[in-house]
Design a protein around this motif. Sequence first.
Motif, PDB file in Angstrom:
ATOM      1  N   ILE A   1       0.810  -1.213   0.000  1.00  0.00           N
ATOM      2  CA  ILE A   1       0.000   0.000   0.000  1.00  0.00           C
ATOM      3  C   ILE A   1       0.847   1.268   0.000  1.00  0.00           C
ATOM      4  N   ASP A   2       1.918   1.311   0.773  1.00  0.00           N
ATOM      5  CA  ASP A   2       2.745   2.521   0.823  1.00  0.00           C
ATOM      6  C   ASP A   2       3.389   2.793  -0.541  1.00  0.00           C
ATOM      7  N   GLU A   3       3.891   1.739  -1.168  1.00  0.00           N
ATOM      8  CA  GLU A   3       4.501   1.867  -2.491  1.00  0.00           C
ATOM      9  C   GLU A   3       3.470   2.354  -3.508  1.00  0.00           C
ATOM     10  N   ASP A   4       2.274   1.785  -3.465  1.00  0.00           N
ATOM     11  CA  ASP A   4       1.245   2.153  -4.432  1.00  0.00           C
ATOM     12  C   ASP A   4       0.781   3.598  -4.249  1.00  0.00           C
ATOM     13  N   ILE A   5       0.663   4.032  -3.017  1.00  0.00           N
ATOM     14  CA  ILE A   5       0.283   5.426  -2.771  1.00  0.00           C
ATOM     15  C   ILE A   5       1.349   6.379  -3.304  1.00  0.00           C
ATOM     16  N   GLU A   6       2.603   5.974  -3.216  1.00  0.00           N
ATOM     17  CA  GLU A   6       3.670   6.798  -3.791  1.00  0.00           C
ATOM     18  C   GLU A   6       3.540   6.891  -5.312  1.00  0.00           C
ATOM     19  N   TYR A   7       3.138   5.783  -5.946  1.00  0.00           N
ATOM     20  CA  TYR A   7       2.896   5.824  -7.391  1.00  0.00           C
ATOM     21  C   TYR A   7       1.758   6.781  -7.719  1.00  0.00           C
ATOM     22  N   LEU A   8       0.684   6.717  -6.947  1.00  0.00           N
ATOM     23  CA  LEU A   8      -0.451   7.616  -7.178  1.00  0.00           C
ATOM     24  C   LEU A   8      -0.032   9.069  -7.011  1.00  0.00           C
TER      25      LEU A   8
ATOM     26  N   ALA B   1      -9.393  -3.643  11.618  1.00  0.00           N
ATOM     27  CA  ALA B   1      -9.639  -3.270  10.222  1.00  0.00           C
ATOM     28  C   ALA B   1      -9.904  -1.774  10.089  1.00  0.00           C
ATOM     29  N   LEU B   2     -10.636  -1.204  11.022  1.00  0.00           N
ATOM     30  CA  LEU B   2     -10.891   0.237  10.983  1.00  0.00           C
ATOM     31  C   LEU B   2      -9.588   1.028  11.051  1.00  0.00           C
ATOM     32  N   ASN B   3      -8.686   0.602  11.914  1.00  0.00           N
ATOM     33  CA  ASN B   3      -7.395   1.284  12.014  1.00  0.00           C
ATOM     34  C   ASN B   3      -6.600   1.162  10.718  1.00  0.00           C
TER      35      ASN B   3
ATOM     36  N   LYS C   1      -5.680   8.352   5.609  1.00  0.00           N
ATOM     37  CA  LYS C   1      -4.810   9.451   6.050  1.00  0.00           C
ATOM     38  C   LYS C   1      -3.637   9.644   5.092  1.00  0.00           C
ATOM     39  N   LYS C   2      -3.049   8.551   4.651  1.00  0.00           N
ATOM     40  CA  LYS C   2      -1.910   8.639   3.743  1.00  0.00           C
ATOM     41  C   LYS C   2      -2.310   9.251   2.406  1.00  0.00           C
ATOM     42  N   LEU C   3      -3.482   8.870   1.907  1.00  0.00           N
ATOM     43  CA  LEU C   3      -3.964   9.455   0.659  1.00  0.00           C
ATOM     44  C   LEU C   3      -4.184  10.953   0.819  1.00  0.00           C
ATOM     45  N   LYS C   4      -4.821  11.333   1.925  1.00  0.00           N
ATOM     46  CA  LYS C   4      -5.085  12.749   2.174  1.00  0.00           C
ATOM     47  C   LYS C   4      -3.791  13.549   2.339  1.00  0.00           C
ATOM     48  N   SER C   5      -2.790  12.924   2.920  1.00  0.00           N
ATOM     49  CA  SER C   5      -1.511  13.615   3.121  1.00  0.00           C
ATOM     50  C   SER C   5      -0.836  13.938   1.795  1.00  0.00           C
ATOM     51  N   LYS C   6      -1.228  13.232   0.743  1.00  0.00           N
ATOM     52  CA  LYS C   6      -0.690  13.481  -0.593  1.00  0.00           C
ATOM     53  C   LYS C   6      -1.556  14.468  -1.377  1.00  0.00           C
ATOM     54  N   GLY C   7      -2.570  15.005  -0.721  1.00  0.00           N
ATOM     55  CA  GLY C   7      -3.448  15.957  -1.393  1.00  0.00           C
ATOM     56  C   GLY C   7      -4.445  15.315  -2.338  1.00  0.00           C
TER      57      GLY C   7
ATOM     58  N   ARG D   1     -16.175   7.170  11.629  1.00  0.00           N
ATOM     59  CA  ARG D   1     -14.723   7.022  11.732  1.00  0.00           C
ATOM     60  C   ARG D   1     -13.945   7.776  10.648  1.00  0.00           C
ATOM     61  N   PHE D   2     -14.515   7.853   9.436  1.00  0.00           N
ATOM     62  CA  PHE D   2     -13.742   8.368   8.308  1.00  0.00           C
ATOM     63  C   PHE D   2     -14.375   9.570   7.608  1.00  0.00           C
ATOM     64  N   GLY D   3     -15.451  10.079   8.149  1.00  0.00           N
ATOM     65  CA  GLY D   3     -16.177  11.147   7.483  1.00  0.00           C
ATOM     66  C   GLY D   3     -15.325  12.342   7.108  1.00  0.00           C
ATOM     67  N   GLU D   4     -14.352  12.676   7.932  1.00  0.00           N
ATOM     68  CA  GLU D   4     -13.515  13.859   7.677  1.00  0.00           C
ATOM     69  C   GLU D   4     -12.656  13.706   6.425  1.00  0.00           C
ATOM     70  N   TYR D   5     -12.435  12.457   5.987  1.00  0.00           N
ATOM     71  CA  TYR D   5     -11.575  12.216   4.832  1.00  0.00           C
ATOM     72  C   TYR D   5     -12.336  12.120   3.512  1.00  0.00           C
ATOM     73  N   LEU D   6     -13.653  11.988   3.571  1.00  0.00           N
ATOM     74  CA  LEU D   6     -14.432  11.626   2.386  1.00  0.00           C
ATOM     75  C   LEU D   6     -14.927  12.855   1.627  1.00  0.00           C
ATOM     76  N   ASP D   7     -14.703  12.829   0.317  1.00  0.00           N
ATOM     77  CA  ASP D   7     -15.155  13.915  -0.554  1.00  0.00           C
ATOM     78  C   ASP D   7     -16.369  13.510  -1.387  1.00  0.00           C
TER      79      ASP D   7
END
Length: 481
Positions: free
Chosen positions: A76-83, A113-115, A122-128, A170-176
């Motif tokens: 997942i970390d590698e793939d997020i870097e690709y994105l 699983a929630l964590n 969070k990682k996706l959001k940190s990348k904008g 749990r995740f509402g703040e991240y969802l667009d």
Amino acid sequence: MRMLWGGASASSQYEGGFELFNKGMDTQDCRRYIKRTDNATTSTRLLTRADIERAKYPLDGDFFPGRKGSEGLLHIDEDIEYLSELGIDIYRISIAWSRIFPTGEEETPNEEALNMYGDILKKLKSKGIKIYLSLTHYALPLALVEKYGGWKNRKLIDLYLKYAKVIFERFGEYLDFVVPFNEINTGFFSPFNGLGLLRDENREGSGYDLNDIFAGLHNQFIASAKVIELGKKMLKASFGCMAACFCYYGYSCNPLDQLKTLQYEQINQWFFTDVLAAGEYPYYMKKYFRDNDIKVEFLPGDREILRNNTADFVGFSYYQSNVCAFEEMEKTAGNLVVSTKNPYLKANEWGWQIDPVGMRISMNKIYDRYKKPVMITENSFGYNDVLEEGNIINDDYRIQYLNDHFEQIKLAIDDGVECLAYLLWGIVDIVSAGSLEMTKRYGVVYVDADNLGNGTYKRYKKKSFKFYKEFIEKEKNVVKS
């Protein structure tokens, strides 16, 4: 707001990690790989009770691709870097319901699983990167199939709302953007994937009762509206609906070809978005229900909940167009449904007819029908890419496909269509939802794995990665200027 460019995946095709985070078994975990023949897609997606038992107690040599996916959770970390390197604006992700509530009926959700999902968001959001969440993408906890018969049982509405509430809390703040059901019309022509309905081998025809199918669809319509109602109270996100789009053409100017095209488009596509975007069952379904002896049970308040909680935008997947003919003609395969062969179009290895102009037509039709923004939630070119010496993948055919479709999207916008986003399907290679093949690749990042789960699962950029990255960068610069 400028149009967003991004990518998409599904939990059951990407994540893997069948034994990680206390996951419960779901419907996609039960789909066994069968080497492709003319009907392999049907064999892998219309399951019987015997298929479920075999999935629970596999035979030697059985392989269930959804359990391994692209080993996304391990990369997942590698793939997020690709994105992030691609510069995408938005990413479509789904959550596996059976990871949050393994049987669908637990009193408390699975914190592990929630964590895990929280970390990913969070990682996706940190990348904008903006987040489009599909609350469910075909995968239904298997226990709800075995106990209740899938979505034909109204009990699933409340269980689904409980699941949605946990996700929003749990995740509402991240969802667009949020869509309750992926390709909701799938339940009509692929009832196991869409509704968790099992095929009866002793039943004539398709092996399904149309009353069960439309009961399941009605329950999903109500669940979708109630999720939107709940979500509007809890989140600032935009809520949509989504269907698989086929862009039907009449084979000829024979009025009977045109009539059949109208009717196919109504029952396979418009019915679903009419309910979810316009808020009511359309007039033409009365005749269909009467002709097929279908009775849909409306409980008090159902019509009001549908009317008052319609989608903010209409999402659709688009891969190819389809042709309708009154008389029997030569057929070709397609995304989920079989089509009459179009003599004006070329097709890929799987028979999917390549039609960029159909994208423009579809965008115009949908926007004209609902007067709501559209979103292209899935699109790309499926091909058996070859990893060459030096870890190079020369997928010029995909670049051509994408470029041609991007041009038509821009023309549709010039026509006046309001388009929110384009999401490249399987942006990192994933298992195909239809034939369960890994070699049917859509992404711009190659995953080194074959149809039986062999390989290193290492990631490599395809030639199309550079194309898409440069295209997105150019689009951003155009807006800035």
